[in-house]
Design an enzyme around this catalytic site. Sequence first.
Site, PDB file in Angstrom:
ATOM      1  NE  ARG A   1      -2.868   2.995   1.630  1.00  0.00           N
ATOM      2  CZ  ARG A   1      -2.630   2.355   0.760  1.00  0.00           C
ATOM      3  NH1 ARG A   1      -3.125   1.179   1.987  1.00  0.00           N
ATOM      4  NH2 ARG A   1      -3.143   1.909  -0.422  1.00  0.00           N
TER       5      ARG A   1
ATOM      6  NE  ARG B   1      -2.167  -4.706   7.478  1.00  0.00           N
ATOM      7  CZ  ARG B   1      -3.182  -5.045   6.222  1.00  0.00           C
ATOM      8  NH1 ARG B   1      -5.069  -5.961   5.794  1.00  0.00           N
ATOM      9  NH2 ARG B   1      -2.874  -4.313   4.832  1.00  0.00           N
TER      10      ARG B   1
ATOM     11  CB  THR C   1       7.177  -5.729   0.958  1.00  0.00           C
ATOM     12  OG1 THR C   1       6.220  -4.922   0.180  1.00  0.00           O
ATOM     13  CG2 THR C   1       8.401  -4.748   0.689  1.00  0.00           C
TER      14      THR C   1
ATOM     15  N   GLY D   1       1.101  -1.128   0.015  1.00  0.00           N
ATOM     16  CA  GLY D   1       0.084  -0.209   0.242  1.00  0.00           C
ATOM     17  C   GLY D   1       0.436   1.126  -0.067  1.00  0.00           C
TER      18      GLY D   1
ATOM     19  CG  ASP E   1      -0.607  -0.517   9.050  1.00  0.00           C
ATOM     20  OD1 ASP E   1      -1.436   1.079   8.624  1.00  0.00           O
ATOM     21  OD2 ASP E   1      -0.869  -1.400   8.180  1.00  0.00           O
TER      22      ASP E   1
HETATM   23  O1  F6P Z   1      -0.958  -1.468   5.622  1.00  0.00           O
HETATM   24  C1  F6P Z   1      -1.241   0.123   4.948  1.00  0.00           C
HETATM   25  C2  F6P Z   1      -2.919   0.026   5.014  1.00  0.00           C
HETATM   26  O2  F6P Z   1      -3.287   0.912   4.952  1.00  0.00           O
HETATM   27  C3  F6P Z   1      -3.419  -0.241   6.475  1.00  0.00           C
HETATM   28  O3  F6P Z   1      -3.566   0.500   7.545  1.00  0.00           O
HETATM   29  C4  F6P Z   1      -4.964  -0.349   6.293  1.00  0.00           C
HETATM   30  O4  F6P Z   1      -5.822  -1.961   6.481  1.00  0.00           O
HETATM   31  C5  F6P Z   1      -5.010  -1.093   4.747  1.00  0.00           C
HETATM   32  O5  F6P Z   1      -3.356  -0.414   3.899  1.00  0.00           O
HETATM   33  C6  F6P Z   1      -5.415  -1.013   3.647  1.00  0.00           C
HETATM   34  O6  F6P Z   1      -5.329  -1.943   2.692  1.00  0.00           O
HETATM   35  P1  F6P Z   1      -5.987  -1.866   0.810  1.00  0.00           P
HETATM   36  O7  F6P Z   1      -4.984  -0.073  -0.048  1.00  0.00           O
HETATM   37  O8  F6P Z   1      -5.898  -2.947   0.484  1.00  0.00           O
HETATM   38  O9  F6P Z   1      -7.375  -1.475   1.755  1.00  0.00           O
END
Ligand code: F6P
Length: 385
Positions: free
Chosen positions: A297, A191, A125, A19, A147
Amino acid sequence: MRKGYFFMLKKVAILANGGDCSGFNAVIRAIVKTAEKNGVECYGFLDGYRGLLNNNFVKLETSGLASGILHRGGSIIGSSLNANVFNYKVEENGQVVYKDLSEQCIENVKKDGFDCIFTLGGDSTQKSARDFAVRGLNIIGVPKTIDNDVACTEITFGYNTAVTVACEAIDRLHSTAETHNRIMCLEVMGRNSGWIALESAIAGGADVALIPEIPFDIQKVADAIKARQKEGKNFSVVVVGEGAKYKDGEVVVKHVRDGGVGVINTQLGGIGEKVAQDLERLTGLVSRNTTLGYIQRGGTPTAYDRVLSTKYGAKAMQLALEGKFSTLVVIKNGKLDYVSLEDVVGQNKEIGAVGSGTKESNAKLVTMDDDLVVTARNIGICLGD
Ligand code: F6P
């Protein structure tokens, strides 16, 4: 040979995986700049391990693609989700099967003569990175994730930006909570770790922080809110980590892809709404939930993340020049350092515990003696226990 270095590097490549988060580009820029200063050519595999598998890469130069990227969110070389090349989803005769395609990746690296691969990513990763290192590739990892749950480092890049965004959201919820005498819940990512929830709750002056590491008693949360009411405060702000769970409850899963194969196929979400509904019933105050989502993000990194990412990128390239492979750059006791990838991902441990069907995980969770927990308790933030 370069002065002070004992490993002759000519050509390196970067891949960004998992991510996205703010700071990817700042790491890339720092690797490229340090490489150029030392006469090393730098390339970037497109879309993480998928680019490694398909041998799809571009040249990275400060006079080209790697120019003007320090402040930019995302990753100029993409990043792939669901790209575990050791267990890769393919279709054969109309059937979905999972295959180990790592040998193809190793051949690609050897064929093109890359002396080192930098793996920018979180724990899954780095698990693949470790597995490639064991099979003879020169690998150096850089710890990424909002996270903040990668083992062996005090902080991952992207985390500070996520906390800053969450803090701003709390500030905004505060004023509307106060105006309308409401409970405002904010569900944040993280998470199975509560770092974002806890740190942003302290930064934003929230009244309650519910984190995965402390299963909560909703009645205790309601009592804390009622105690505030008695002091004349008819509003409260509650930060809820997406992996938080009720005592004797389970994490709330929003969506499962591909039968939940791999941790990233289990999307958490929904706990904030549930908490808001229960608190409205138990306190009589109108409650609303906001789920912050991917805003945490994306976008420009904070100054802190730009500096951290630059430190990480420059150090990673320095380690490569010194021939210190199979490592992850880390912050230890506040200083740049490195550890063995083996220490980060452990002996054959699967990555990600909850929701992925695996029991063991090396993820770095919030511990009860952490300064954040102690501070939250000292200033009276309710943690629901
Ligand atoms: O690991 C980063 C993260 O943003 C987590 O905080 C969240 O649970 C997850 O990725 C979301 O993942 P995706 O992009 O698969 O929805």
